[in-house]
Structure formats: C-alpha cells, structure tokens
Design an enzyme around this catalytic site. Structure first.
Site, short mmCIF file in Angstrom:
data_model
loop_
_atom_site.label_atom_id
_atom_site.label_comp_id
_atom_site.label_asym_id
_atom_site.label_seq_id
_atom_site.Cartn_x
_atom_site.Cartn_y
_atom_site.Cartn_z
N HIS A 17 -28.57 26.93 64.87
CA HIS A 17 -29.83 27.69 64.99
C HIS A 17 -29.53 29.16 65.29
O HIS A 17 -30.13 30.06 64.69
CB HIS A 17 -30.70 27.14 66.12
N LYS A 41 -41.45 13.48 66.58
CA LYS A 41 -40.16 13.52 67.26
C LYS A 41 -40.33 13.28 68.75
O LYS A 41 -41.18 13.88 69.40
CB LYS A 41 -39.50 14.90 67.07
N ARG A 90 -28.89 22.92 55.35
CA ARG A 90 -27.55 22.36 55.53
C ARG A 90 -27.09 21.61 54.29
O ARG A 90 -25.93 21.63 53.95
CB ARG A 90 -27.51 21.41 56.73
N SER A 128 -29.69 19.00 66.08
CA SER A 128 -30.05 18.69 67.47
C SER A 128 -29.86 17.20 67.74
O SER A 128 -29.37 16.81 68.82
CB SER A 128 -31.49 19.10 67.76
#
Length: 162
Positions: A17, A41, A90, A128
C-alpha cells in the site's frame, strides 16, 4: 492542484500500500488515503486502530491526507475535489475485480479517472489477508509492513492468546 484518492479497508496497511501511495505522489500533488468499510470483510483492527496505523505509516509523506468515509468513493472524491482514483494491481485477479469497480465508479461519475499502478514485483504476493495469516502464526512480517503495523500485529495476536 491535482488530487487523487486511494481507497481501501487497510486492515492493516502494508508496504505494498505504501509503495502505491508514494508512487501516486509522483503523479498527484495530493493523495487522500481513505479508509472505507467493506461489510463483506471481517476486520482484525477497529476503524480507529486502522486510521492510527495509516497516519503513523504516512506521517513523513508530504501531500498525503488520511481520512475515513462511509460515503461512496466517488462522492468522497467529489467532496475533496479529486479527479482520480488510484488502485494497485498485483495480478490478473486484481484486474478483473478492479475493472468492475472502475466501471461502477465511472457509471456513478463519468468525470472520475481511474489510475492503475502495477505493484512492484517484490510486493506482488503481499495482501493484508496474507500478512494477517502469517502474523497469526507468530511468523515475521516485519519486511512486509511498516514498523508500527508489525508492533500492532504482535500485540493483537498476543492478546488473542491470553
């Protein structure tokens, strides 16, 4: 003045990040790192904890503002005068998800530009979720996260054991 927002749940913020934030500052004068709640989440850190960790991680970066919002990202962008939303990619899985989000945001506000930055090769596996999984087994994540996050993860997982 060129402004952009970088939105996420940041549970927790990672070096991946931070790389996107730093690289965004080469394109924009101001970058708003905005934490949004994703109801899908389950988070490890509270909103207040995540905000504090983000603020600590970016404290030396000029032009970065940290905030929290429960509005739509495009609404937040309009509120602060941002013309772009920055996202990191990514892998191809990220592209599919991010492109759907981009189309939805452009539907809501056709003036918002989506800026996708490819993650540096050394950060392609960092998420994360992966950081939390590794840390939960008391393994070293110090090269994957800012020092303040490393400390917070150790403390959080130690508390869970007690």
């Amino acid at each position: 003045m060129r402004k952009a927002i970088y939105a996420g749940t940041f549970d927790p913020i990672t070096n991946g990040h931070l790389d996107i934030i730093k690289r965004s500052l080469t394109l924009f004068d101001e970058v708003y790192v905005v934490m949004f709640v994703n109801p899908d989440k389950k988070t490890l850190f509270s909103v207040a904890e995540r905000l504090a960790l983000i603020q600590e991680a970016v404290k030396d970066l000029q032009g970065v503002h940290v905030d929290y919002s429960d509005a739509l990202a495009v609404e937040y962008a309009e509120k602060v005068g941002a013309t772009a939303m920055v996202r990191g990619l990514r892998a191809t899985q990220d592209y599919h998800y991010e492109s759907m989000m981009a189309y939805a945001n452009q539907y809501l506000d056709h003036n918002i530009e989506m800026v996708f930055l490819m993650t540096q090769l050394s950060y392609t596996f960092i998420s994360s979720s992966a950081v939390k999984e590794i840390a939960s087994h008391h393994r070293d994540v110090s090269s994957l996260v800012p020092a303040c996050v490393d400390e917070a993860l150790k403390k959080k997982y130690l508390e869970e054991e007690l």
